[in-house]
Design a protein around this motif. Structure first.
Motif, mmCIF file in Angstrom:
data_model
loop_
_atom_site.group_PDB
_atom_site.id
_atom_site.type_symbol
_atom_site.label_atom_id
_atom_site.label_comp_id
_atom_site.label_asym_id
_atom_site.label_seq_id
_atom_site.Cartn_x
_atom_site.Cartn_y
_atom_site.Cartn_z
ATOM 1 N N LYS B 33 -66.862 21.725 -91.390
ATOM 2 C CA LYS B 33 -65.856 21.880 -92.642
ATOM 3 C C LYS B 33 -65.065 20.677 -93.000
ATOM 4 O O LYS B 33 -64.733 19.699 -92.205
ATOM 5 C CB LYS B 33 -64.773 22.929 -92.994
ATOM 6 N N GLY B 39 -62.257 23.340 -97.850
ATOM 7 C CA GLY B 39 -63.644 23.378 -98.609
ATOM 8 C C GLY B 39 -65.044 22.211 -97.632
ATOM 9 O O GLY B 39 -64.604 22.259 -96.661
ATOM 10 N N ASN B 43 -72.714 20.955 -100.953
ATOM 11 C CA ASN B 43 -73.052 21.874 -100.281
ATOM 12 C C ASN B 43 -74.916 21.780 -99.880
ATOM 13 O O ASN B 43 -75.249 20.647 -100.312
ATOM 14 C CB ASN B 43 -73.212 22.555 -102.150
ATOM 15 N N TRP B 66 -77.487 27.102 -92.291
ATOM 16 C CA TRP B 66 -76.712 28.072 -92.439
ATOM 17 C C TRP B 66 -75.178 27.280 -93.753
ATOM 18 O O TRP B 66 -74.412 27.239 -93.421
ATOM 19 C CB TRP B 66 -76.052 29.455 -92.329
ATOM 20 N N GLN B 67 -75.277 27.653 -95.059
ATOM 21 C CA GLN B 67 -74.043 27.097 -95.640
ATOM 22 C C GLN B 67 -73.428 28.482 -96.370
ATOM 23 O O GLN B 67 -73.636 29.837 -96.840
ATOM 24 C CB GLN B 67 -74.244 26.496 -96.730
ATOM 25 N N GLU B 68 -71.794 28.858 -95.105
ATOM 26 C CA GLU B 68 -71.279 29.856 -95.384
ATOM 27 C C GLU B 68 -70.292 29.687 -96.805
ATOM 28 O O GLU B 68 -69.118 29.190 -96.285
ATOM 29 C CB GLU B 68 -70.687 30.474 -94.496
ATOM 30 N N GLU B 69 -70.850 30.267 -97.897
ATOM 31 C CA GLU B 69 -69.764 29.673 -99.691
ATOM 32 C C GLU B 69 -69.276 28.463 -99.819
ATOM 33 O O GLU B 69 -69.721 27.673 -99.211
ATOM 34 C CB GLU B 69 -69.345 31.363 -99.399
ATOM 35 N N GLN B 70 -68.386 28.037 -99.150
ATOM 36 C CA GLN B 70 -67.133 27.204 -98.829
ATOM 37 C C GLN B 70 -66.262 27.008 -97.720
ATOM 38 O O GLN B 70 -65.314 26.367 -97.102
ATOM 39 C CB GLN B 70 -66.146 27.011 -100.093
ATOM 40 N N GLU B 71 -67.223 28.061 -96.805
ATOM 41 C CA GLU B 71 -66.116 28.137 -95.556
ATOM 42 C C GLU B 71 -66.601 27.195 -94.458
ATOM 43 O O GLU B 71 -65.914 26.751 -93.738
ATOM 44 C CB GLU B 71 -66.329 29.684 -95.035
ATOM 45 N N TYR B 134 -80.649 33.889 -96.310
ATOM 46 C CA TYR B 134 -80.331 33.305 -98.247
ATOM 47 C C TYR B 134 -81.112 34.948 -98.624
ATOM 48 O O TYR B 134 -80.711 35.170 -100.070
ATOM 49 C CB TYR B 134 -81.657 32.240 -98.195
ATOM 50 N N LYS B 137 -79.498 37.777 -98.986
ATOM 51 C CA LYS B 137 -78.301 37.685 -99.503
ATOM 52 C C LYS B 137 -78.407 37.777 -101.233
ATOM 53 O O LYS B 137 -77.702 38.584 -101.205
ATOM 54 C CB LYS B 137 -77.888 36.302 -99.457
#
Lengths: 338, 279
Positions: B33, B39, B43, B66-71, B134, B137
């Motif tokens: 991050k 953030g 993305n 993997w991208q976990e939201e803005q985490e 994805y 999700k």
């Protein structure tokens, strides 16, 4: 027309040199290429504006052989990039032949289009003014006209000069060219000059249809034979005005250093060797094939023009006698495998 | 210092490694991050990649698993060369370089409404996992999901908690795992991925197959899928080659006139049929 008398050339160069670094074709010891006017040694070096092609093209002016990109500083787990090295100091390439100019336009396509603009290339390129030297008498290895170039009136030049014996005709073609003209206006005269008549090409090359035909020739038996004598030494890529492939490497002294890029060559095994040891182009023949397909087919498909500008340097430099003109001929004559 | 306004696509941003997880003896997941925890630098869509650099050593193109939201952004990286070897030595808190996102990513929209068949080998699960997660999700957008995955040994299987626990619990989802050679404690399937695929023979009707793994595996999987009636528009694969710039300039990752870094890494088999067989 505007005319620059040869007797005033050096004074004009000195003038241009005050506000930009001027690169010209010269012979320095045993090497010839485009070097800075600042490095010109009177009495030892020789200006080569009259030569068709010096050994090395002006590629290094737009894409230096090595170029620093950014600094790296490490402190424990911290890491900093506090400097990037885009270089936008003004430069002039004086006397680029149409083939070398076209090669720069090909590099413009690569570095400035298709989604990303390379900032290092862009900053440098935007500050470069190109004075092209029109060609009237093709040399024994020249075939630029076959590669979509007009040697008398090359596209993309800021200024076009023509050698008419005692003087050069001088014609600005762009605002950059006008600005350059304004700097030396006191050395230019307004008079008529009879330009030499264009001589025919010695090499008869017919490139039409080659890119299309190559599309069906990836697995053709011809490559084994054509590439058999290639040593994969890379000299063709080194002297080529349009070979632009680069590597990115890092140089560290303890905790500080920088990342840089440098010319690379598709002829070398390391070029496409992957970390796990695999290599999609592990054999010399595969690399040879990729180079010629890139020059004659792939680049044309992607950017609409071949990546060979007919300068003939690789023909002269190759220790194995590999000749791209003969390769084009062979491709045209080749039978497609069933 | 940089004076003009241009974007600098070749200059990485600095990110912080906030967690490291051992996946297998030679694969670690790195979770990154922005430094200080605010953030992400950018993305990354499923299937896209980023140039990850342990700056004093080098850069490598790695698909973002993997991208976990803005985490966080997660990269599962196998230790194979100079840079990845150094990366495996770092500890949580280390700053590393990142640039991207690169590449086209998976056609997640075009696959909506389809049954999905994912076929992966070894570290090849890492890029596919971004698509698999994805789908979970957005579960209602996709039909049945089948995942076929294999590795050399049990120890070499990536993302074990998901393979054996989380994914099989998902709605309409089946996970088939195989290892190359029999092991005493292993009760599951033994054999290579392509032959397991043929054995399972999943129907091609309304299905999109997505595959990634070692080139030899991909080749046999593509042949098997063809035999099983999958047409070229139903098969998606991701390719990789050595990369340096990641933006279609440096030259080396071309297949024909396409650059894997820019035009790929995801291709329909139909697109690959038009390109030289050099992957």
């Amino acid at each position: 027309m505007k005319v620059l008398s040869k007797s005033k050339l050096e004074t004009a160069l000195n003038k241009l040199n005050q506000s930009a670094e001027v690169f010209l074709p010269m012979q320095k010891d045993k090497e010839s290429g485009f070097y800075s006017w600042k490095l010109f040694n009177q009495g030892q070096d020789e200006l080569m504006l009259n030569a068709l092609n010096v050994y090395l093209p002006p590629k290094n002016v737009v894409l230096p052989q090595t170029e620093r990109m950014y600094s790296i500083k490490q402190e424990g787990q911290e890491i900093k990039i506090d400097k990037t090295f885009e270089d936008s100091s003004p430069r002039v390439i004086f006397g680029a032949r149409p083939c070398d100019l076209k090669a720069i336009l090909c590099m413009d396509d690569v570095f400035l289009t298709r989604g990303y603009e390379d900032s290092f290339y862009k900053c440098r390129r935007e500050a470069i003014t190109i004075v092209a030297n029109a060609c009237f008498q093709p040399g024994p290895a020249c075939f630029c006209a076959a590669m979509e170039i007009n040697p008398l009136e090359p596209a993309g030049a800021d200024v076009i000069i023509c050698d008419a014996g005692e003087a050069y005709s001088w014609e600005a073609k762009t605002p950059k060219g006008e600005a350059l003209t304004a700097q030396i206006t006191e050395y230019l005269e307004e008079k008529s000059l009879s330009l030499p008549a264009a001589k025919p090409f010695v090499q008869d090359v017919k490139y039409e249809g080659v890119a299309e035909k190559l599309k069906g020739m990836f697995n053709n038996h011809i490559w084994e034979r054509l590439g058999e004598s290639c040593h994969n030494c890379g000299i063709c890529t080194y002297v080529c005005p349009s070979c632009y492939c680069f590597d990115i490497q890092v140089k560290m002294w303890g905790d500080e250093g920088y990342r840089f890029r440098c010319w690379d060559s598709c002829m070398y095994e390391e070029y496409s060797r992957e970390a796990g040891g695999g290599n999609p182009r592990g054999s010399g023949i595969e690399r040879f094939r990729n180079r010629f397909l890139h020059k004659l087919e792939f680049f044309k498909e992607r950017y609409g023009t071949p990546l060979c500008t007919g300068c003939g340097r690789c023909i002269v430099a190759c220790p194995a006698g590999i000749n791209i003109v003969k390769i084009i001929d062979e491709i045209k004559e080749a039978e497609l495998d069933a | 210092m940089h004076k003009c306004e241009c974007e600098q696509p070749l200059v990485p941003v600095i990110v912080e490694v906030m967690d490291i997880k051992d996946e297998t003896p030679d694969i670690k997941s790195f979770f990154v991050k922005n430094p200080g925890g605010n953030g992400l630098p950018f993305n990354v869509a499923p299937g896209q990649c980023a140039m990850v650099s342990y700056l004093p050593v080098g850069e490598s193109m790695i698909s973002c698993t993997w991208q976990e939201e803005q985490e966080y952004l997660q990269f599962a990286i196998k230790r194979v060369g100079l840079m990845t070897d150094e990366l495996h030595q770092i500890e949580v808190g280390q700053k590393i370089g990142l640039r991207g996102p690169y590449g086209n990513g998976f056609p997640v929209e075009a696959c909506k409404g389809k049954d999905m068949l994912f076929i992966a080998g070894g570290i090849g699960l890492a890029p596919l996992r971004s698509f698999i997660k994805y789908c979970f999700k957005h579960r209602e957008d996709y039909g049945k999901i089948k995942i076929i995955y294999g590795s050399r040994s049990y120890a070499d299987l990536c993302f074990k908690d998901e393979l054996f626990e989380l994914w099989p619990q998902q709605k309409d989802t089946e996970v088939f795992v195989t290892i190359d050679n029999a092991e005493e404690a292993w009760k599951g399937h033994v054999g290579f991925v392509p032959s397991y695929l043929e054995e399972l023979n999943p129907s091609s009707a309304g299905t999109i197959a997505v595959t990634c793994g070692p080139p030899i595996m991909i080749n046999f999987v593509l042949k098997a899928l063809e035999k099983m009636g999958y047409n070229d528009e139903q098969v998606i694969t991701t390719l990789e080659m050595r990369m340096k710039c990641g933006i279609g300039k440096c030259g080396r990752c071309n297949i024909g006139s396409e650059y894997i870094c820019l035009d790929g890494p995801v291709f329909y088999l139909a697109q690959l049929r038009d390109l030289p067989q050099e992957y």
